[in-house]
Enzyme design. Structure first.
Site, PDB file in Angstrom:
ATOM      1  N   HIS A  18       0.819  -1.223   0.000  1.00 22.29           N
ATOM      2  CA  HIS A  18       0.000   0.000   0.000  1.00 22.29           C
ATOM      3  C   HIS A  18       0.847   1.265   0.000  1.00 22.29           C
ATOM      4  O   HIS A  18       0.475   2.260  -0.627  1.00 22.29           O
ATOM      5  CB  HIS A  18      -0.981  -0.021   1.182  1.00 22.29           C
ATOM      6  CG  HIS A  18      -2.038  -1.080   1.021  1.00 22.29           C
ATOM      7  ND1 HIS A  18      -2.670  -1.692   2.073  1.00 22.29           N
ATOM      8  CD2 HIS A  18      -2.568  -1.647  -0.107  1.00 22.29           C
ATOM      9  CE1 HIS A  18      -3.543  -2.584   1.618  1.00 22.29           C
ATOM     10  NE2 HIS A  18      -3.493  -2.574   0.300  1.00 22.29           N
ATOM     11  N   HIS A  41      -7.934  -7.524  -8.305  1.00 18.54           N
ATOM     12  CA  HIS A  41      -8.288  -8.367  -7.150  1.00 18.54           C
ATOM     13  C   HIS A  41      -8.543  -7.418  -5.979  1.00 18.54           C
ATOM     14  O   HIS A  41      -7.669  -7.191  -5.145  1.00 18.54           O
ATOM     15  CB  HIS A  41      -7.155  -9.326  -6.799  1.00 18.54           C
ATOM     16  CG  HIS A  41      -6.813 -10.319  -7.866  1.00 18.54           C
ATOM     17  ND1 HIS A  41      -6.128  -9.976  -9.012  1.00 18.54           N
ATOM     18  CD2 HIS A  41      -7.064 -11.649  -7.966  1.00 18.54           C
ATOM     19  CE1 HIS A  41      -5.978 -11.057  -9.766  1.00 18.54           C
ATOM     20  NE2 HIS A  41      -6.530 -12.087  -9.153  1.00 18.54           N
ATOM     21  N   SER A  98      -6.588  -1.601  -1.001  1.00 18.67           N
ATOM     22  CA  SER A  98      -6.187  -0.893  -2.232  1.00 18.67           C
ATOM     23  C   SER A  98      -7.342  -0.122  -2.891  1.00 18.67           C
ATOM     24  O   SER A  98      -7.134   1.011  -3.340  1.00 18.67           O
ATOM     25  CB  SER A  98      -5.524  -1.862  -3.212  1.00 18.67           C
ATOM     26  OG  SER A  98      -6.359  -2.972  -3.469  1.00 18.67           O
ATOM     27  N   GLU A 116     -13.859  -8.026  -8.156  1.00 21.81           N
ATOM     28  CA  GLU A 116     -13.770  -8.975  -7.037  1.00 21.81           C
ATOM     29  C   GLU A 116     -14.637 -10.175  -7.387  1.00 21.81           C
ATOM     30  O   GLU A 116     -15.805 -10.014  -7.746  1.00 21.81           O
ATOM     31  CB  GLU A 116     -14.221  -8.300  -5.729  1.00 21.81           C
ATOM     32  CG  GLU A 116     -14.337  -9.227  -4.531  1.00 21.81           C
ATOM     33  CD  GLU A 116     -13.094 -10.066  -4.233  1.00 21.81           C
ATOM     34  OE1 GLU A 116     -11.998  -9.511  -4.138  1.00 21.81           O
ATOM     35  OE2 GLU A 116     -13.232 -11.302  -4.092  1.00 21.81           O
ATOM     36  N   ASP A 162      -3.228  -8.146  -7.671  1.00 24.73           N
ATOM     37  CA  ASP A 162      -2.890  -8.545  -6.297  1.00 24.73           C
ATOM     38  C   ASP A 162      -3.613  -9.844  -5.935  1.00 24.73           C
ATOM     39  O   ASP A 162      -4.506  -9.859  -5.083  1.00 24.73           O
ATOM     40  CB  ASP A 162      -3.300  -7.382  -5.357  1.00 24.73           C
ATOM     41  CG  ASP A 162      -2.956  -7.663  -3.911  1.00 24.73           C
ATOM     42  OD1 ASP A 162      -2.096  -8.518  -3.652  1.00 24.73           O
ATOM     43  OD2 ASP A 162      -3.553  -7.014  -3.024  1.00 24.73           O
TER      44      ASP A 162
HETATM   45  C1  LIG Z   1      -4.944 -10.261  -1.696  1.00 24.54           C
HETATM   46  S1  LIG Z   1      -6.648  -9.975  -1.771  1.00 24.54           S
HETATM   47  C2  LIG Z   1      -6.771  -8.348  -2.388  1.00 24.54           C
HETATM   48  C3  LIG Z   1      -6.370  -7.271  -1.466  1.00 24.54           C
HETATM   49  C4  LIG Z   1      -6.520  -5.881  -2.022  1.00 24.54           C
HETATM   50  N1  LIG Z   1      -5.929  -5.753  -3.337  1.00 24.54           N
HETATM   51  C5  LIG Z   1      -5.880  -4.876  -1.100  1.00 24.54           C
HETATM   52  O1  LIG Z   1      -4.684  -4.572  -1.235  1.00 24.54           O
HETATM   53  O2  LIG Z   1      -6.606  -4.350  -0.255  1.00 24.54           O
HETATM   54  C6  LIG Z   1      -7.139 -10.911  -3.176  1.00 24.54           C
HETATM   55  C7  LIG Z   1      -8.611 -10.807  -3.503  1.00 24.54           C
HETATM   56  O3  LIG Z   1      -8.812 -11.349  -4.819  1.00 24.54           O
HETATM   57  C8  LIG Z   1     -10.036 -12.070  -4.843  1.00 24.54           C
HETATM   58  N2  LIG Z   1      -9.910 -13.015  -5.985  1.00 24.54           N
HETATM   59  C9  LIG Z   1      -9.331 -14.229  -6.007  1.00 24.54           C
HETATM   60  N3  LIG Z   1      -9.295 -14.727  -7.257  1.00 24.54           N
HETATM   61  C10 LIG Z   1      -9.866 -13.784  -8.056  1.00 24.54           C
HETATM   62  C11 LIG Z   1     -10.096 -13.684  -9.455  1.00 24.54           C
HETATM   63  N4  LIG Z   1      -9.729 -14.678 -10.297  1.00 24.54           N
HETATM   64  N5  LIG Z   1     -10.683 -12.573  -9.918  1.00 24.54           N
HETATM   65  C12 LIG Z   1     -11.065 -11.557  -9.093  1.00 24.54           C
HETATM   66  N6  LIG Z   1     -10.873 -11.599  -7.750  1.00 24.54           N
HETATM   67  C13 LIG Z   1     -10.264 -12.687  -7.240  1.00 24.54           C
HETATM   68  C14 LIG Z   1     -10.134 -12.694  -3.487  1.00 24.54           C
HETATM   69  O4  LIG Z   1     -11.484 -13.007  -3.165  1.00 24.54           O
HETATM   70  C15 LIG Z   1      -9.534 -11.603  -2.596  1.00 24.54           C
HETATM   71  O5  LIG Z   1     -10.542 -10.758  -2.110  1.00 24.54           O
END
Ligand SMILES: C[S@@+](CC[C@H](N)C(=O)[O-])C[C@H]1O[C@@H](n2cnc3c(N)ncnc32)[C@H](O)[C@@H]1O
Length: 277
Positions: A18, A41, A98, A116, A162
């Site tokens: 971040h 993500h 993020s 998401e 991410d």
């Molecule tokens: C590491 S977290 C994201 C954290 C966020 N980027 C942050 O920094 O606050 C990963 C997220 O991606 C979602 N996710 C997993 N596979 C995905 C996909 N193929 N497409 C979209 N979202 C996905 C998960 O449910 C999770 O909420």
């Protein structure tokens, strides 16, 4: 999909990601033309650190809770946003994710698309994000969205990737999506967060991306445990494609400041530029 980011929100790697994200966006916003932002993500945007899930792991105690009292000038803009998310600062009860950080920095003529895939987390994201006309929420697969939304109509674009890395083929999906983007949107600015367990494997994936024909790649790796044990997280990295000029100098100063603020040993952290500097 088992991964829920609430268990890990505000940990060491989240803080690193971040702080880099905020600095990167500030530099991209120095140029006036509209910027399309894609968070592939997104997660849920805001994380309650006193929730049952977050307190179960307490990962934030080593990360965001330490950084809140560190007062280093390099964390300046991130601090401002942390303060905005937490009315009782320096008591940290909310970890901004993020999407929320990106929304706070968004200019009126920019656009932010948040993807998401988890149905419950998508609903929470919707609840936590402001309903502004230049923010769109998609309950959608990250890699499908990259294929469909890139290149954007705006003259410039930024993509944050991410993933949770819970699927065995996550790197393959990242490679395929970035390979396509390198062909049809070669001036994209991309930031990929990745976990570092076994360094040899990570390096192999980074090299695959470096060989896709992007003009400039920058790596920043924050490593706080010796890599002898490949079954645990020893650090993490950000692979930055077409990052703004001289961001590497800022990253080189950031990493020792982070090790100090988070009281974590430096076990081989690095900043590296591949291609044009
Ligand atoms: C590491 S977290 C994201 C954290 C966020 N980027 C942050 O920094 O606050 C990963 C997220 O991606 C979602 N996710 C997993 N596979 C995905 C996909 N193929 N497409 C979209 N979202 C996905 C998960 O449910 C999770 O909420």
């Amino acid at each position: 999909m088992n991964y829920r980011h609430i268990y890990h929100a505000g940990n060491l790697c989240d803080v690193f990601k971040h702080i880099v994200l905020v600095q990167l966006l500030e530099r991209l916003h120095e140029k006036a033309p509209p910027l399309f932002h894609l968070d592939t993500h997104a997660g849920i945007g805001l994380y309650a650190l006193d929730s049952v899930e977050a307190t179960k792991t307490s990962e934030a105690s080593d990360g965001i809770k330490k950084i809140a009292t560190a007062q280093h000038p390099m964390f300046g803009r991130y601090f401002t946003l942390l303060r905005r998310a937490n009315a009782l600062f320096p008591a940290i009860n909310i970890c901004p994710g993020s999407p929320w950080l990106m929304a706070q920095l968004l200019r009126p003529h920019d656009k932010l698309v948040l993807c998401e895939k988890h149905p419950d987390d998508f609903l929470l994201l919707k609840k936590n994000m402001p309903a502004w006309p230049n923010i769109q929420l998609h309950h959608r697969d990250a890699y499908e969205a990259m294929g469909a939304l890139l290149p954007p109509h705006e003259p410039r674009g930024f993509v944050l990737i991410d993933p949770p890395f819970e699927q065995a083929d996550e790197w393959q999906k990242i490679h395929a999506a970035l390979q396509k983007s390198a062909k049809k949107f070669s001036h994209a600015v991309c930031a990929l967060w990745y976990p570092i367990k076994d360094r040899t494997t990570t390096q192999r994936h980074v090299e695959t991306i470096a060989n896709m024909g992007w003009k400039k790649i920058m790596l920043a790796e924050f490593i706080y445990a010796p890599p002898q044990r490949s079954d645990r997280l020893n650090g993490c990295g950000m692979l930055l494609i077409n990052a703004p000029w001289q961001l590497d100098q800022w990253l080189t100063a950031l990493i020792p400041a982070l090790h100090q603020a988070l009281q974590q040993p430096n076990c081989g952290s690095l900043v590296e530029v591949m291609g044009e500097s």
